[in-house]
Design a protein around this motif. Sequence first.
Motif, PDB file in Angstrom:
ATOM      1  N   VAL A 181     -15.929   4.985   7.380  1.00 44.24           N
ATOM      2  CA  VAL A 181     -14.617   4.618   7.588  1.00 44.24           C
ATOM      3  C   VAL A 181     -14.644   2.960   8.193  1.00 44.24           C
ATOM      4  O   VAL A 181     -13.587   2.227   8.195  1.00 44.24           O
ATOM      5  CB  VAL A 181     -14.041   5.102   8.628  1.00 44.24           C
ATOM      6  N   LEU A 182     -15.686   2.381   8.391  1.00 44.58           N
ATOM      7  CA  LEU A 182     -15.565   1.130   8.973  1.00 44.58           C
ATOM      8  C   LEU A 182     -15.150  -0.079   8.170  1.00 44.58           C
ATOM      9  O   LEU A 182     -14.424  -0.932   8.298  1.00 44.58           O
ATOM     10  CB  LEU A 182     -17.079   0.536   9.363  1.00 44.58           C
ATOM     11  N   PRO A 183     -15.497  -0.248   6.840  1.00 48.30           N
ATOM     12  CA  PRO A 183     -14.924  -0.916   5.961  1.00 48.30           C
ATOM     13  C   PRO A 183     -13.285  -0.763   5.797  1.00 48.30           C
ATOM     14  O   PRO A 183     -12.671  -1.845   5.559  1.00 48.30           O
ATOM     15  CB  PRO A 183     -15.686  -0.724   4.348  1.00 48.30           C
ATOM     16  N   TRP A 184     -12.927   0.341   5.634  1.00 48.97           N
ATOM     17  CA  TRP A 184     -11.276   0.528   5.713  1.00 48.97           C
ATOM     18  C   TRP A 184     -10.627   0.093   7.042  1.00 48.97           C
ATOM     19  O   TRP A 184      -9.647  -0.557   6.760  1.00 48.97           O
ATOM     20  CB  TRP A 184     -11.004   2.004   5.299  1.00 48.97           C
ATOM     21  N   LEU A 185     -11.299   0.241   7.985  1.00 46.20           N
ATOM     22  CA  LEU A 185     -10.785  -0.227   9.265  1.00 46.20           C
ATOM     23  C   LEU A 185     -10.748  -1.613   9.437  1.00 46.20           C
ATOM     24  O   LEU A 185      -9.851  -2.304  10.036  1.00 46.20           O
ATOM     25  CB  LEU A 185     -11.566   0.259  10.510  1.00 46.20           C
ATOM     26  N   SER A 186     -11.788  -2.357   8.712  1.00 47.96           N
ATOM     27  CA  SER A 186     -11.830  -3.808   8.769  1.00 47.96           C
ATOM     28  C   SER A 186     -10.928  -4.484   7.933  1.00 47.96           C
ATOM     29  O   SER A 186      -9.868  -5.290   8.046  1.00 47.96           O
ATOM     30  CB  SER A 186     -13.389  -4.279   8.114  1.00 47.96           C
ATOM     31  N   ARG A 187     -10.485  -3.528   6.570  1.00 46.27           N
ATOM     32  CA  ARG A 187      -9.577  -4.197   5.875  1.00 46.27           C
ATOM     33  C   ARG A 187      -8.111  -4.051   6.490  1.00 46.27           C
ATOM     34  O   ARG A 187      -7.393  -4.932   6.150  1.00 46.27           O
ATOM     35  CB  ARG A 187      -9.526  -3.503   4.520  1.00 46.27           C
ATOM     36  N   SER A 188      -8.089  -3.027   7.247  1.00 39.45           N
ATOM     37  CA  SER A 188      -6.883  -2.786   7.905  1.00 39.45           C
ATOM     38  C   SER A 188      -6.472  -3.621   8.983  1.00 39.45           C
ATOM     39  O   SER A 188      -5.423  -4.359   8.868  1.00 39.45           O
ATOM     40  CB  SER A 188      -6.720  -1.276   8.540  1.00 39.45           C
ATOM     41  N   SER A 189      -7.548  -3.987   9.620  1.00 34.40           N
ATOM     42  CA  SER A 189      -7.341  -5.070  10.842  1.00 34.40           C
ATOM     43  C   SER A 189      -7.230  -6.601  10.043  1.00 34.40           C
ATOM     44  O   SER A 189      -6.353  -7.320  10.638  1.00 34.40           O
ATOM     45  CB  SER A 189      -8.477  -5.241  11.690  1.00 34.40           C
ATOM     46  N   LEU A 190      -7.832  -6.729   9.018  1.00 38.35           N
ATOM     47  CA  LEU A 190      -7.546  -8.235   8.261  1.00 38.35           C
ATOM     48  C   LEU A 190      -6.138  -8.188   7.778  1.00 38.35           C
ATOM     49  O   LEU A 190      -5.566  -9.182   8.081  1.00 38.35           O
ATOM     50  CB  LEU A 190      -8.338  -8.189   6.960  1.00 38.35           C
ATOM     51  N   ASP A 191      -5.369  -6.945   7.261  1.00 38.71           N
ATOM     52  CA  ASP A 191      -4.107  -7.030   6.698  1.00 38.71           C
ATOM     53  C   ASP A 191      -3.222  -7.172   8.183  1.00 38.71           C
ATOM     54  O   ASP A 191      -2.260  -8.133   8.006  1.00 38.71           O
ATOM     55  CB  ASP A 191      -3.946  -5.902   5.952  1.00 38.71           C
ATOM     56  N   CYS A 192      -3.503  -6.659   9.252  1.00 38.76           N
ATOM     57  CA  CYS A 192      -2.691  -6.777  10.575  1.00 38.76           C
ATOM     58  C   CYS A 192      -2.749  -8.216  10.749  1.00 38.76           C
ATOM     59  O   CYS A 192      -1.747  -8.794  11.125  1.00 38.76           O
ATOM     60  CB  CYS A 192      -3.274  -5.855  11.493  1.00 38.76           C
ATOM     61  N   ILE A 193      -3.832  -8.755  11.009  1.00 42.09           N
ATOM     62  CA  ILE A 193      -3.930 -10.065  11.388  1.00 42.09           C
ATOM     63  C   ILE A 193      -3.272 -11.058  10.314  1.00 42.09           C
ATOM     64  O   ILE A 193      -2.551 -12.081  10.794  1.00 42.09           O
ATOM     65  CB  ILE A 193      -5.509 -10.675  11.488  1.00 42.09           C
ATOM     66  N   CYS A 194      -3.425 -10.930   8.920  1.00 45.33           N
ATOM     67  CA  CYS A 194      -2.963 -12.048   8.224  1.00 45.33           C
ATOM     68  C   CYS A 194      -1.448 -11.942   8.321  1.00 45.33           C
ATOM     69  O   CYS A 194      -0.617 -12.785   8.102  1.00 45.33           O
ATOM     70  CB  CYS A 194      -3.620 -11.798   6.725  1.00 45.33           C
ATOM     71  N   GLU A 195      -0.978 -10.549   8.283  1.00 50.46           N
ATOM     72  CA  GLU A 195       0.497 -10.199   8.199  1.00 50.46           C
ATOM     73  C   GLU A 195       1.414 -10.793   9.288  1.00 50.46           C
ATOM     74  O   GLU A 195       2.233 -11.319   9.469  1.00 50.46           O
ATOM     75  CB  GLU A 195       0.751  -9.045   7.475  1.00 50.46           C
ATOM     76  N   GLY A 196       0.526 -10.176  10.494  1.00 55.29           N
ATOM     77  CA  GLY A 196       1.199 -10.308  11.786  1.00 55.29           C
ATOM     78  C   GLY A 196       1.141 -11.681  12.564  1.00 55.29           C
ATOM     79  O   GLY A 196       1.944 -12.223  12.857  1.00 55.29           O
ATOM     80  N   VAL A 197      -0.151 -12.498  12.055  1.00 55.21           N
ATOM     81  CA  VAL A 197      -0.262 -13.652  12.674  1.00 55.21           C
ATOM     82  C   VAL A 197       0.123 -14.888  11.767  1.00 55.21           C
ATOM     83  O   VAL A 197       0.696 -15.815  12.178  1.00 55.21           O
ATOM     84  CB  VAL A 197      -1.796 -13.884  12.969  1.00 55.21           C
ATOM     85  N   LEU A 198      -0.178 -14.696  10.399  1.00 57.46           N
ATOM     86  CA  LEU A 198       0.053 -15.769   9.457  1.00 57.46           C
ATOM     87  C   LEU A 198       1.434 -15.732   8.716  1.00 57.46           C
ATOM     88  O   LEU A 198       1.903 -16.557   8.202  1.00 57.46           O
ATOM     89  CB  LEU A 198      -1.134 -16.042   8.736  1.00 57.46           C
ATOM     90  N   GLY A 199       1.628 -14.350   8.608  1.00 59.45           N
ATOM     91  CA  GLY A 199       2.639 -14.142   7.697  1.00 59.45           C
ATOM     92  C   GLY A 199       2.125 -14.078   6.043  1.00 59.45           C
ATOM     93  O   GLY A 199       2.806 -14.634   5.212  1.00 59.45           O
ATOM     94  N   TYR A 200       0.711 -14.106   5.883  1.00 57.71           N
ATOM     95  CA  TYR A 200       0.183 -14.042   4.805  1.00 57.71           C
ATOM     96  C   TYR A 200      -0.214 -12.749   4.314  1.00 57.71           C
ATOM     97  O   TYR A 200      -0.761 -11.757   4.923  1.00 57.71           O
ATOM     98  CB  TYR A 200      -0.977 -14.939   5.058  1.00 57.71           C
ATOM     99  N   HIS A 201       0.254 -12.413   2.967  1.00 58.83           N
ATOM    100  CA  HIS A 201       0.125 -11.295   2.369  1.00 58.83           C
ATOM    101  C   HIS A 201      -1.553 -10.972   2.045  1.00 58.83           C
ATOM    102  O   HIS A 201      -1.637 -11.430   0.681  1.00 58.83           O
ATOM    103  CB  HIS A 201       1.217 -10.766   1.322  1.00 58.83           C
ATOM    104  N   SER A 202      -2.259 -10.539   2.622  1.00 63.49           N
ATOM    105  CA  SER A 202      -3.474 -10.546   2.146  1.00 63.49           C
ATOM    106  C   SER A 202      -3.949  -9.198   1.404  1.00 63.49           C
ATOM    107  O   SER A 202      -4.678  -9.396   0.361  1.00 63.49           O
ATOM    108  CB  SER A 202      -4.407 -10.220   3.148  1.00 63.49           C
ATOM    109  N   ALA A 203      -3.204  -8.146   1.483  1.00 59.45           N
ATOM    110  CA  ALA A 203      -3.356  -7.030   0.722  1.00 59.45           C
ATOM    111  C   ALA A 203      -4.952  -6.587   0.512  1.00 59.45           C
ATOM    112  O   ALA A 203      -5.121  -6.174  -0.635  1.00 59.45           O
ATOM    113  CB  ALA A 203      -2.901  -7.116  -1.093  1.00 59.45           C
TER     114      ALA A 203
END
Length: 595
Positions: A181-203
């Motif tokens: 599950v670690l890669p999926w948790l990492s991708r989820s955190s990346l999306d949260c940071i990019c969208e929540g902090v930057l407003g950047y849609h990382s997908a």
Amino acid sequence: MTFAQLIGYGVLILAAWKFVQRRASRKANDLDVAGPEKDHWWKGNMESMFVDGFQRCLDIAADYGGAVRIHALFGEKWLYVSDPRALHYILVKEQHTFEENDSFLSCNKLIFGDGLISTLGEQHRKQRKMLNPVFSTSNMRELLPTIQTISHQLKSILVSNLSARSEHGHARCRESMELDVLPWLSRSSLDCICEGVLGYHSAALGTGNENEYTDALRMLGPSITKTMIFRPFVPVVTRNSSLYWRKKIVDWLTIGWLPTQTMRNFRELRRIVEIMDSASRAILQEKKAALELPSSPLPQIHDTSGGTREKDMMSIMLRANASSSEADRLSDAELLGQMNVMIFAGLETTTVAVARALYMLAKHPHIQEQLRAEICGAMAAYQVFDVNHSHAKDESGSARLSYDVLMNLPLLNAVVRETLRLYPSLPVLTRRTTEAASIPLQFPVRSASGEEIDTVRVAKNQRLLISIIAANHNQAVWGEDASEWKPDRWLKSSQGVTPGDKDAVRYSGVYSSMMTFLAGNRSCIGFKFAEMEMKDVLAALLPAIHFALPSEPDDNGNAKEIYWKMSGFHTPVVKAPAGDGETPQLPLSIRLVRE
């Protein structure tokens, strides 16, 4: 040997000589406090404490108390601190006397720019003043729907992995599978940071294939950990060379004439930093240009739920900065630094924290069931009171809890707090004294001669290690079961028992009297965002998915045993012989929740 090679080797020798000189000059400032003997003639105690040294860090504090003399590199002596009164004195009361180490500041400035973790004094105060409102509760409440969309997307991906391996009908509820599950948790955190902090849609979740920028963000933390050996030499180079020569030195050190793995790691870090810097500059300029448009304060970026958003932290910060006075306004370099710092601070740490929470729930299935019942009960109650059907739901029809409901679920709150207390993402940090000081202690320790003392005198330029893990495991404050994962300790406040407050002695941390997010003006400014993200991911996953430790043997018949390795951050690995003990992974057995 070419001229460039000669120059490069000369720079390394000069930096090493200055490094040893500086440490030799501090030997006269001996610490009159007890501590362990050296483990190694030049490494001191550093390797045993910081190369997978979680238990060693706890044992030293348990054996010697809240102020301990430890041996650093090349014979230097550092003060290892976990005493509650001492930490209040260092981080809050006299914080101007205890600054970040110059190596920490210099490296952070090279990697991230002029952000919060690379500045001091008035510049740091000005940045903090600008950023504090960005992380307000009201802004977190506005950001939650964005985080919920990503959390429910993560749940859908894990459920689809299960469904793909299951038969139709009721049999699918009995099927389980093992999944890292670690890669999926990492991708989820990346999306949260990019969208929540930057407003950047990382997908990152949607595609599973990151672009160059998001791939660089995910690799930044591990790359920094691999190049820690260079950190002590950076201040020597930055103090003794101009910007031009600093760039030249980096150019020489990152060409292929040093083919060792260490230098390959250094070259990779440079590549990652350049990608991150270039993309962050482009995002910042786009947002600034949009802010100047009279018709639209900021671009309306469509989120994954079909709405529009201008509520990311960078948008909020840019609006606040534009409306500030000239004296309080941050420069572009400072804004860029905040972007990079917020991304780094929120990505690796939150990934590991969520991973640890799922691992602990898998180890304690009865607590997992209780937490699942609490979340499902809250969702059911939330839907009952939604007479106008105004509350948001995910694609499966499950309710998305409001911010106030999510943040106040008692057991969820207890699980998150206990996980963050017992396993802080950042185990230790450093400080140095700007002048001589006398550090008061809550609990007396022994001097080097064996006498009991309640104050430790330190000279100017004394190095200190702030032990977050030893503070959070301190039995004198947290009780004899301080090192046990017991979420129910946080449920006893209704009985008049306050965790971390024993005989009116407590730590001054900004979060629940623990030191995980520090204290004072250099405490973690984004802890509310991290807490919200952790809670929302758990609230999205647990109603649908049951987690258990891996039980199926590998192809060679070896059972998988998960081990958390401390190397900068805590990282889950699989111990030999089933794993290599190095590759980050968190294999868990997952199945759909039975009705």
